[in-house]
Write an enzyme that holds these catalytic residues in place. Structure first.
Site, PDB file in Angstrom:
ATOM      1  N   ARG A  16       0.730  -1.304   0.080  1.00  0.00           N
ATOM      2  CA  ARG A  16      -0.061   0.015   0.039  1.00  0.00           C
ATOM      3  C   ARG A  16       0.995   1.394   0.080  1.00  0.00           C
ATOM      4  O   ARG A  16       0.278   2.392  -0.124  1.00  0.00           O
ATOM      5  CB  ARG A  16      -0.944  -0.092   1.134  1.00  0.00           C
ATOM      6  CG  ARG A  16      -2.064  -1.229   0.984  1.00  0.00           C
ATOM      7  CD  ARG A  16      -2.591  -1.484   2.477  1.00  0.00           C
ATOM      8  NE  ARG A  16      -1.829  -2.166   3.321  1.00  0.00           N
ATOM      9  CZ  ARG A  16      -2.222  -2.658   4.605  1.00  0.00           C
ATOM     10  NH1 ARG A  16      -3.480  -2.261   5.019  1.00  0.00           N
ATOM     11  NH2 ARG A  16      -1.342  -3.484   5.029  1.00  0.00           N
ATOM     12  N   GLN A  73      12.126 -14.593   7.032  1.00  0.00           N
ATOM     13  CA  GLN A  73      10.568 -15.343   6.398  1.00  0.00           C
ATOM     14  C   GLN A  73      10.669 -15.414   4.962  1.00  0.00           C
ATOM     15  O   GLN A  73      10.654 -14.474   4.358  1.00  0.00           O
ATOM     16  CB  GLN A  73       9.650 -14.523   7.029  1.00  0.00           C
ATOM     17  CG  GLN A  73       8.151 -15.003   6.619  1.00  0.00           C
ATOM     18  CD  GLN A  73       7.283 -14.070   7.185  1.00  0.00           C
ATOM     19  OE1 GLN A  73       7.429 -12.942   7.203  1.00  0.00           O
ATOM     20  NE2 GLN A  73       5.805 -14.626   7.257  1.00  0.00           N
ATOM     21  N   TYR A 366      34.799  30.647  -2.874  1.00  0.00           N
ATOM     22  CA  TYR A 366      34.881  28.933  -2.866  1.00  0.00           C
ATOM     23  C   TYR A 366      36.256  28.507  -2.159  1.00  0.00           C
ATOM     24  O   TYR A 366      37.376  28.815  -2.718  1.00  0.00           O
ATOM     25  CB  TYR A 366      34.781  28.495  -4.283  1.00  0.00           C
ATOM     26  CG  TYR A 366      34.971  27.067  -4.355  1.00  0.00           C
ATOM     27  CD1 TYR A 366      34.238  26.249  -3.541  1.00  0.00           C
ATOM     28  CD2 TYR A 366      36.096  26.328  -4.940  1.00  0.00           C
ATOM     29  CE1 TYR A 366      34.532  24.661  -3.430  1.00  0.00           C
ATOM     30  CE2 TYR A 366      36.336  25.127  -4.705  1.00  0.00           C
ATOM     31  CZ  TYR A 366      35.455  24.364  -4.098  1.00  0.00           C
ATOM     32  OH  TYR A 366      35.825  22.874  -3.981  1.00  0.00           O
TER      33      TYR A 366
HETATM   34  C1  UD1 Z   1      -2.004  -5.580  11.477  1.00  0.00           C
HETATM   35  C2  UD1 Z   1      -3.025  -6.392  12.137  1.00  0.00           C
HETATM   36  C3  UD1 Z   1      -4.235  -5.806  12.713  1.00  0.00           C
HETATM   37  C4  UD1 Z   1      -3.709  -4.571  13.366  1.00  0.00           C
HETATM   38  C5  UD1 Z   1      -2.660  -3.664  12.734  1.00  0.00           C
HETATM   39  C6  UD1 Z   1      -2.236  -2.692  13.566  1.00  0.00           C
HETATM   40  C7  UD1 Z   1      -2.638  -8.808  11.474  1.00  0.00           C
HETATM   41  C8  UD1 Z   1      -2.964  -9.941  10.864  1.00  0.00           C
HETATM   42  N1  UD1 Z   1      -3.370  -7.856  11.571  1.00  0.00           N
HETATM   43  O1  UD1 Z   1      -2.701  -5.300  10.181  1.00  0.00           O
HETATM   44  O2  UD1 Z   1      -5.055  -6.388  13.565  1.00  0.00           O
HETATM   45  O3  UD1 Z   1      -4.898  -3.692  13.673  1.00  0.00           O
HETATM   46  O4  UD1 Z   1      -1.472  -4.364  12.103  1.00  0.00           O
HETATM   47  O5  UD1 Z   1      -1.258  -1.850  12.604  1.00  0.00           O
HETATM   48  O6  UD1 Z   1      -1.616  -8.929  12.078  1.00  0.00           O
HETATM   49  N2  UD1 Z   1       4.853  -8.762   8.447  1.00  0.00           N
HETATM   50  C9  UD1 Z   1       5.610  -9.612   8.062  1.00  0.00           C
HETATM   51  N3  UD1 Z   1       5.343 -10.914   7.514  1.00  0.00           N
HETATM   52  C10 UD1 Z   1       4.171 -11.176   6.899  1.00  0.00           C
HETATM   53  C11 UD1 Z   1       3.276 -10.245   7.013  1.00  0.00           C
HETATM   54  C12 UD1 Z   1       3.250  -8.801   7.884  1.00  0.00           C
HETATM   55  O7  UD1 Z   1       6.736  -9.662   8.584  1.00  0.00           O
HETATM   56  O8  UD1 Z   1       4.007 -12.219   6.523  1.00  0.00           O
HETATM   57  C13 UD1 Z   1       4.951  -7.279   9.036  1.00  0.00           C
HETATM   58  C14 UD1 Z   1       5.036  -6.200   8.244  1.00  0.00           C
HETATM   59  O9  UD1 Z   1       6.341  -5.937   7.430  1.00  0.00           O
HETATM   60  C15 UD1 Z   1       4.574  -5.128   8.970  1.00  0.00           C
HETATM   61  C16 UD1 Z   1       3.889  -5.956  10.165  1.00  0.00           C
HETATM   62  O10 UD1 Z   1       3.928  -7.308   9.878  1.00  0.00           O
HETATM   63  O11 UD1 Z   1       5.522  -4.423   9.595  1.00  0.00           O
HETATM   64  C17 UD1 Z   1       2.236  -5.808   9.830  1.00  0.00           C
HETATM   65  O12 UD1 Z   1       1.741  -6.038   8.875  1.00  0.00           O
HETATM   66  P1  UD1 Z   1       0.854  -5.339   8.178  1.00  0.00           P
HETATM   67  O13 UD1 Z   1       0.487  -5.800   6.696  1.00  0.00           O
HETATM   68  O14 UD1 Z   1       0.953  -3.818   7.805  1.00  0.00           O
HETATM   69  O15 UD1 Z   1      -0.496  -5.488   8.752  1.00  0.00           O
HETATM   70  P2  UD1 Z   1      -1.902  -4.578   9.081  1.00  0.00           P
HETATM   71  O16 UD1 Z   1      -2.609  -4.906   7.730  1.00  0.00           O
HETATM   72  O17 UD1 Z   1      -1.665  -3.257   9.150  1.00  0.00           O
HETATM   73 CA    CA Z   2       0.232  -2.157   9.218  1.00  0.00          CA
END
Ligand code: UD1
Ligand code: CA
Length: 446
Positions: A16, A73, A366
């Protein structure tokens, strides 16, 4: 803190953000988001400080520093899957696992401490940091039963119409008892709208097996901003800058207009300094006390002494000694060292040069690759011709020298103490101490 392990999730791409840079490397107040989170985690002094990397892992590893360990990961299958990757590193560990998201740069260690404390006091299996917001769009919702106990977290895309209205949200920050966490993670599935292993399903699994899930609700909603897009990034930036300015104000620094002053998180400023609007203090800049900076000034990774005055200028990777004056419209490029009481005036550019105490370069010059002694005066329009088209050469000027206006100093060149160059001279040969040279090319005169 003994028996504490922190895991920061930083493997996601951040679709996003619409960026080729991994989301967690985007900067807020001059520091990447993941570095903010890792630094905050470090303040708790955990036994393990793990960072989960995946998308552009090498870049994230290189750009994130501290007493941390990285875990890869390989595929980003969700936040639950990300936490699972840490299990092998923590096989001998037993205690509290605190999970942090790499996109929450405003989080403070005080809040984390309160969360861990509550977790211990309540003897919970998991404790979630929550907050109430006006607009919960995009966040997981905290679902409580009639008695107020947390029963589950529902991701926005999986909510019913009624659940969607809940304005208590999951900040993503949560701590767990390690054994219960690993066991519950093995029970996760991908049966949800995004087909991912959600960490947020863990509370429901724990509650269903009779374990208790606690929550700490913080009223500081700004602190838990999760940055998913550029709009959030701008909000986080503004909120953190305001906070940084406030802490300098509390420490005895005057900031004329905090809304238009941009100070990075690691900058230090001494007491009774005054910062005028549209000033940027960046990176690891250190500013002494009783300094006046701005308006319209940028100082990056530089050290500024006490009682210095800098106006409408740019200073990068340089040092400015006590009581020196810079500007307006001066440009100090990397490697410039001004001793104390130096004056660098308008439209002067200095690069990789050392200027000793009391020397003045007041206008339109300069100075590159030069070493200039004490109490020397560099006349208006003086240029060091330091580049012959292939190589850079040094200019060494002694103490108490008088360089006439519009002199061109063709390097390599040495000018001895108390020497004088006439206005408009093109100096191509070394000048002895006390000598006067004039003309084009300059020749000695008695
Ligand atoms: C997540 C939470 C949501 C919360 C929000 C708060 C989940 C499923 N949802 O949503 O409940 O309200 O954060 O900000 O957890 N990441 C990984 N590996 C992955 C996926 C994500 O390392 O496979 C990391 C991303 O880099 C990021 C963090 O996890 O730093 C959160 O991921 P993101 O996709 O931003 O989650 P949200 O949709 O914001
Ligand atoms: Ca997030």
């Amino acid at each position: 803190m003994a028996n504490l392990a922190t895991i920061t999730l930083a493997a996601g791409k951040g679709t996003r953000m619409k960026s080729s840079l991994p989301k967690v490397l985007h900067q807020v107040a001059g520091k990447s988001m993941v570095q903010h989170v890792v630094d905050t985690a470090s303040r708790l002094d955990p036994l393990h400080n793990l960072v989960i990397v995946g998308y552009k892992a090498e870049q994230v590893k290189v750009e994130t520093v501290g007493k941390i360990e990285f875990v890869k990961q390989e595929q980003q299958l969700g936040t639950g899957h990300a936490v699972m990757q840490a299990k092998d590193k923590l096989t001998d560990f037993s205690g509290v696992v605190l999970v942090l998201y790499g996109d929450t740069p405003l989080l403070t260690s005080e809040t984390l401490q309160q969360l861990v404390k509550k977790h211990k006091v309540e003897e919970a299996a998991a404790t979630i940091l929550t907050t109430k917001v006006d607009d919960p769009t995009g966040y997981g919702r905290i679902i409580r039963d009639q008695s107020g106990y947390v029963v589950k977290i529902v991701e926005e895309r999986d909510t019913t119409a009624q659940e969607a209205k809940v304005n208590e949200i999951n900040t993503g920050i949560c701590c767990f008892e390690s054994e219960l966490l690993w066991d519950a993670l093995s029970k996760l599935d991908t049966d949800n709208a995004q087909g991912e292993y959600y960490l947020t399903d863990i509370p429901e699994i724990l509650v269903n097996q009779g374990d208790s899930v606690a929550a700490l609700s913080t009223s500081d909603t700004q602190q838990t901003i999760g940055v998913n897009n550029r709009k959030h990034l701008a909000e986080a930036e503004q909120a953190l800058r305001q906070k940084i300015c406030n802490s300098h104000l509390e420490n005895g620094v005057t900031i004329i207009d905090p809304a238009n002053t941009y100070i990075d998180s690691e900058v230090r400023i001494g007491q009774d300094s005054i910062i005028y609007p549209f000033t940027f203090l960046e990176g690891k800049t250190l500013v002494g006390s009783e300094v006046i900076i701005g308006p319209q000034t940028r100082v990056s990774d530089s050290t500024i002494g006490n009682q210095v005055k800098i106006n409408s200028s740019t200073i990068i990777d340089s040092q400015v000694g006590d009581r020196s004056k810079v500007g307006p419209y001066a440009y100090l490029r990397p490697g410039t060292k001004l001793a104390s009481e130096v004056k660098v005036g308008d439209f002067v550019e200095i690069k990789k040069s050392e200027i000793d105490k009391g020397t003045k370069i007041p206008h339109l010059s300069y100075i590159g690759d030069a070493l200039i002694g004490q109490n020397t005066n560099i006349g208006a329009g003086t240029i060091t011709a330091n580049y012959d088209g292939q190589q850079k050469h040094r200019t060494v000027i002694g103490d108490d020298v008088f360089v006439g206006s519009d002199s061109t100093l063709v390097a390599p060149l040495r000018i001895g103490d108390k020497a004088i160059t006439g206005a408009g001279s093109v100096v191509t040969k070394d000048v002895e101490a006390d000598d006067l040279v004039l003309g084009v090319p300059a020749e000695p005169k008695d």
